[in-house]
Design an enzyme around this catalytic site. Structure first.
Site: not given
Ligand code: SER
Length: 317
Positions: A143, A147
């Site tokens: 993730y 990003k």
């Molecule tokens: N809400 C997201 C997550 O917990 C963080 O940007 O993956």
């Protein structure tokens, strides 16, 4: 007049952002983009146009943008942090190959693009307290990797082609319309549902783990205000730290208990979520957003808790 496409309009942020933009710009001017299997329903479907807009299908995105004369795209397609760890390749395909498609369409058809970054773009080597706007970004989650790449690719398209890319780094978003799915910060939404349903809450994050959070109305305002901001004032673009509150599980639990005294919480720590949470900042410094485009949140933990409990009591009655 703006003509707007929301990619991911049926997700946690998209479902509320679409309705807010329709309020501000007129229902007919805001297209709810969705993928098959996640069609808009109810008010979201009835109140304005919708179209299939799969971020991994460049031609489909190009034809929706053309058909509706789109000039602004909010690209919200992404897998959240926990689910991205189990499907890293898909997270990349949606987050980065998909973004590439969107940016190419934007370059060809002259659109502005908002693609959010996240507190997940930081990692264990980032300063954790009052994390600066410009600092170390070496995340170890897929993730986070997507990003950071989002931020770089968006800057690249701005600098090289003049595409008007802008974004914020969202913290955990707390909301009561569409639940999040597969995020590390989801516990801060789930806890309110348990409190209102009269259930004991099992918290997957350790006591003392601070993370930045934000109530949905502030998150929507941030995205829209930034997209409306005077570009000559923007020194940064991809992406701005924004902050409104930072808390650990015990603090939000105690806040809810003020309104639901019998509410119970126990801990059963999820090792993956904890590892991710530990690598993220405890709090962000959002001075640049305040100075460059007037960012100012309206909610804190106290006022958000009052509103969340009221809205969920109504929704779950
Ligand atoms: N809400 C997201 C997550 O917990 C963080 O940007 O993956």
């Amino acid at each position: 007049m703006k003509h707007i496409l929301i990619i991911g309009a049926t997700g946690q942020i998209g479902s509320e952002l679409t309705m807010e933009l329709r309020k501000r710009y007129g229902n007919a001017n805001v297209v709810a983009g969705y993928i098959p299997g996640a069609e808009p329903k109810g008010e979201l479907k009835e109140s304005g146009p919708s179209a299939i807009a799969d971020v991994t299908d460049a031609e489909a995105i190009a034809s929706v943008v053309k058909e509706y004369h789109i000039d602004t795209i909010y690209n919200l397609a992404a897998l959240l942090s926990v689910v991205a760890e189990s499907k890293p390749k898909l997270a990349w395909k949606i987050g980065i190959d998909g973004l590439w498609n969107v940016l190419e369409v934007a370059r060809e058809q002259g659109c502005a693009v908002f693609t959010p970054s996240s507190i997940g773009s930081f990692g264990a080597t980032t300063p954790h307290t009052q994390t600066p706007q410009d600092t170390i970004q070496r995340p170890r989650t897929m993730y986070g990797v997507t990003k950071v790449t989002t931020e770089l690719l968006s800057d690249y398209y701005f600098n090289k082609y003049g595409v008007d890319t802008r974004a914020v780094r969202f913290p955990g978003i707390i909301s009561n319309v569409t639940p999040p799915g597969g995020g590390t910060t989801d516990y801060a939404v789930d806890i309110y549902y348990s409190a209102v349903k009269g259930e004991k809450f099992v918290c997957p994050i350790k006591q003392g783990t601070l993370m930045d959070m934000m109530y949905m109305p502030d998150a929507l305002n941030a995205a829209i205000t930034l997209m409306e901001a005077d570009p000559t004032k923007l020194i940064h673009r991809n992406a701005f730290n924004i902050a409104s509150m930072s808390f650990d599980p015990e603090t939000i639990y105690q806040e809810i208990k003020k309104h639901v005294p019998q509410f119970e919480m126990v801990y059963d720590v999820d090792p993956l979520k904890q590892r991710i949470a530990d690598s993220w900042p405890d709090s962000l410094d959002d001075t640049c957003a305040r100075q460059e485009w007037g960012w100012k949140p309206a909610y804190n933990l106290e006022s958000m808790t009052v509103d969340m409990l009221e809205k969920l009591r109504e929704k779950l009655k």
